[in-house]
Design a protein around this motif. Structure first.
Motif, PDB file in Angstrom:
ATOM      1  N   ILE A 193      40.935  37.930  49.984  1.00  0.00           N
ATOM      2  CA  ILE A 193      41.384  36.589  49.602  1.00  0.00           C
ATOM      3  C   ILE A 193      41.858  36.495  48.154  1.00  0.00           C
ATOM      4  O   ILE A 193      42.626  35.594  47.816  1.00  0.00           O
ATOM      5  N   LYS A 194      41.398  37.402  47.295  1.00  0.00           N
ATOM      6  CA  LYS A 194      41.856  37.380  45.901  1.00  0.00           C
ATOM      7  C   LYS A 194      41.338  38.620  45.194  1.00  0.00           C
ATOM      8  O   LYS A 194      40.591  39.419  45.767  1.00  0.00           O
ATOM      9  N   ASN A 196      39.388  39.675  41.529  1.00  0.00           N
ATOM     10  CA  ASN A 196      38.676  39.174  40.348  1.00  0.00           C
ATOM     11  C   ASN A 196      39.250  39.783  39.082  1.00  0.00           C
ATOM     12  O   ASN A 196      39.735  40.929  39.085  1.00  0.00           O
TER      13      ASN A 196
END
Length: 200
Positions: A193-194, A196
């Motif tokens: 999802i993404k 960091n």
């Protein structure tokens, strides 16, 4: 031995050490409101004399920074008495293995890792420094977990998977594909999802 960090995680580390028959002299924490944890005093600084110190801080990056700040301390490993750890497994300094954990043959665990309550690590896994395997997470055989990665509570990782450094696997995720460095993956099957942004 002194426990560096008097949070809830520190309390669980303390009971893990107690179960292993280790002597705790106190906690170290900069929170001025903390005077005692149970019968243990809370100090503000590491006492002189090079005592044993355990970094009882749950945040992976904070543990890394503290270990770099205090590189010459004697960091013991702590293994709860109610575990199943293969005699052919190896673990680095400052690592804690909590109650109910299963570690199988030829597992290699790095420095300052957390293997939390009831987690399972099968044969030939490699766990990098500062990683955290959360409660009830399960790693099948030959899984590689990179430095600082966090495997969320109840997550499952199939055999042969590589989890990148400082990646985060969400609670209950099922990981069937390799996970890149710094990735955040959630769901069943796991979905990226993404990424960091972490300065290590």
């Amino acid at each position: 031995m002194y426990l560096f960090g008097a949070s809830g995680h520190g309390k669980v580390v303390a009971e893990t050490a107690e179960s292993a028959g280790m002597k705790i002299s106190g906690f170290i924490d900069d929170n001025p409101a903390l005077i005692n944890v149970w019968d243990y005093p809370v100090l503000r600084e590491i006492p002189p004399g090079n005592p044993e110190v355990f970094l009882s801080v749950g945040n992976n990056l904070t543990r890394k920074k503290l270990s770099a700040r205090f590189p010459d301390l004697n960091y013991p490993a702590i293994i709860h008495s109610a575990t199943s750890v293969s005699r052919r497994a190896s673990l680095g300094e400052g690592t804690v293995i909590m109650s109910g954990v299963s570690v199988n043959a030829d597992v290699r665990i790095g420095r300052h890792c957390i293997l939390n309550t009831n987690s399972s690590v099968d044969h030939d896994c490699i766990i990098g420094d500062f990683a955290h395997i959360s409660p009830n997470a399960a790693l099948a055989g030959d899984v590689k977990v990179g430095e600082g990665a966090h495997i969320g509570i109840g997550a499952s990782v199939i055999q042969g998977i590589s989890i990148g450094k400082w990646a985060v696997i969400g609670a209950g995720a099922v990981i069937i594909r390799d996970v890149p460095d710094f990735a955040v993956v959630v769901g069943n099957p796991g979905k990226l999802i993404k990424f960091n942004e972490i300065r290590t």
